[in-house]
Motif scaffolding. Structure first.
Motif, short mmCIF file in Angstrom:
data_model
loop_
_atom_site.label_atom_id
_atom_site.label_comp_id
_atom_site.label_asym_id
_atom_site.label_seq_id
_atom_site.Cartn_x
_atom_site.Cartn_y
_atom_site.Cartn_z
N VAL A 43 3.81 0.72 5.29
CA VAL A 43 2.90 0.48 4.17
C VAL A 43 2.14 1.76 3.82
O VAL A 43 1.98 2.11 2.65
CB VAL A 43 1.93 -0.67 4.50
CG1 VAL A 43 0.93 -0.88 3.37
CG2 VAL A 43 2.70 -1.97 4.75
N LEU A 44 1.68 2.47 4.83
CA LEU A 44 0.95 3.72 4.61
C LEU A 44 1.82 4.76 3.93
O LEU A 44 1.43 5.39 2.95
CB LEU A 44 0.42 4.24 5.94
CG LEU A 44 -0.78 3.50 6.52
CD1 LEU A 44 -0.90 3.75 8.02
CD2 LEU A 44 -2.06 3.91 5.80
N THR A 45 3.02 4.97 4.48
CA THR A 45 3.94 5.95 3.89
C THR A 45 4.22 5.62 2.43
O THR A 45 4.21 6.50 1.55
CB THR A 45 5.26 5.96 4.67
OG1 THR A 45 5.02 6.39 6.01
CG2 THR A 45 6.28 6.88 4.02
N THR A 46 4.44 4.34 2.16
CA THR A 46 4.79 3.92 0.81
C THR A 46 3.63 4.12 -0.16
O THR A 46 3.82 4.54 -1.31
CB THR A 46 5.26 2.46 0.82
OG1 THR A 46 6.36 2.33 1.73
CG2 THR A 46 5.71 2.01 -0.56
N HIS A 47 2.42 3.86 0.30
CA HIS A 47 1.27 4.04 -0.58
C HIS A 47 0.95 5.52 -0.80
O HIS A 47 0.46 5.89 -1.88
CB HIS A 47 0.07 3.28 -0.04
CG HIS A 47 0.09 1.83 -0.41
ND1 HIS A 47 -0.44 1.35 -1.58
CD2 HIS A 47 0.63 0.76 0.22
CE1 HIS A 47 -0.25 0.05 -1.65
NE2 HIS A 47 0.40 -0.34 -0.56
N ILE A 48 1.24 6.36 0.16
CA ILE A 48 1.11 7.81 -0.07
C ILE A 48 2.06 8.22 -1.19
O ILE A 48 1.69 8.90 -2.14
CB ILE A 48 1.40 8.60 1.22
CG1 ILE A 48 0.25 8.43 2.21
CG2 ILE A 48 1.63 10.08 0.90
CD1 ILE A 48 0.54 9.00 3.59
N ALA A 49 3.31 7.77 -1.08
CA ALA A 49 4.30 8.08 -2.13
C ALA A 49 3.85 7.52 -3.47
O ALA A 49 3.95 8.19 -4.51
CB ALA A 49 5.65 7.51 -1.74
#
Length: 319
Positions: A43-49
């Motif tokens: 979830v964190l990686t995706t929201h950074i993107a």
């Protein structure tokens, strides 16, 4: 629906991203749909993107998707990209998606994954011989529950994550039963409870994860992985079975609908460049799962502390 940021995180991200140079107009205003799976790191990686794509002017949507079903959804742009595919637990869904020609691998995320069986350090006193895997043959009762007795219990990944542990337990002739957890949260709860109550636990788990900065979890030393042991009974410690070895040390990949590169070339280039390290992700996961901070706050923190990296990605993506 595009995620609504809390006011503090929105302002922080806005100041961080607003400092960069003016960016080109997006090639299309159609939504880029990023999959959201059920573990915090993803979830964190995706929201950074998503925040970086939003800065580039793209219309970003976050779509909750099952880990396996997303590989089918990617093939027709029901979802556009999935940014944390662990090659060791996606079975053949990844290969089938790539083989269809409708999904493209867009590179490694940068994480160095470890997936195997872990146990609390204190269990070594209760099952002498650990961490060697053969010790488990003589003490299944140590790990047994009312659900599994007389066999031991292996708390396994959620069923929709994919797992080979039933085959591995058979291949290694271990008297254990694989019991899938319901979610990442359920796995974490099992580990926390084991340490709080000093109860034995054998659990399938993974790193990077914040737990390893808090709890002394140790890996079982399984027979070394040898190419072919998952397919050929002649390879490995048991001549009559497959999966009689350790897990493959795989990679964490990013994948996208094959049409993304043509429809949104700059966005595609940004996702290709996106990377995050184990240390970075563990810190962010700890902020969310242990310190009670929001996804938005953790993303804002990462953006603030990694501007040199992501600003270079944005520049390169638009050349």
């Amino acid at each position: 629906m595009k995620k609504t940021l809390n006011k503090v995180a929105y302002a922080t991200i806005g100041m961080i991203l607003g400092a960069s140079a003016a960016l080109a107009e997006p090639e299309s205003k159609d939504p880029i749909k990023l999959t959201i799976n059920e573990w915090t790191g993803q979830v964190l990686t995706t929201h950074i993107a998503g925040e970086l794509l939003d800065k580039m002017g793209y219309n970003v949507e976050y779509v909750t998707a099952g880990y396996f079903p997303q590989m089918t959804a990617l093939q027709d742009n029901t979802v556009t990209a999935a940014l944390e595919i662990w090659t060791t637990n996606i079975a053949d869904a990844y290969e089938k998606a790539i083989g269809s020609g409708n999904v493209k691998d867009i590179g490694s995320l940068g994480l160095q994954p470890i997936e195997t069986w872990f146990y609390p350090a204190f269990v070594e006193e209760l099952c002498p011989g650990l961490p060697d895997w053969e010790a488990l043959k003589s003490c299944p009762q140590t790990f047994a529950t009312a659900e599994t007795i007389p066999q031991g219990r292996l708390v396994d990944y959620p069923a929709d994550w994919g797992t080979s542990n039933r085959d591995r337990l058979t291949g290694l002739e271990l008297p254990f039963t694989s019991i899938p957890a319901g979610s990442e949260g359920a796995l974490v709860a099992e580990i926390k409870t084991a340490f709080a109550r000093k109860t034995p636990l054998l659990v399938m788990f993974f790193s990077p994860h914040w737990l390893f900065s808090t709890y002394d979890m140790r890996p079982v030393k399984l027979p070394p992985y040898t190419e072919g042991c998952n397919e050929d009974p002649k390879v490995g410690v048991n001549p009559n079975a497959t999966f009689d070895c350790d897990f493959v040390r795989g990679d964490v990949r990013k994948v996208a609908w094959a049409g993304m590169e043509e429809k949104w070339p700059n966005a595609y280039a940004l996702l290709e460049a996106l990377e995050i390290s184990n240390e970075q992700q563990i810190e962010l996961i700890n902020m969310v799962d242990q310190k009670g901070q929001s996804i938005d706050e953790a993303v804002a923190y990462w953006l603030k502390n990694n501007e040199s990296s992501w600003s270079s990605w944005l520049d390169a993506a638009q050349q």
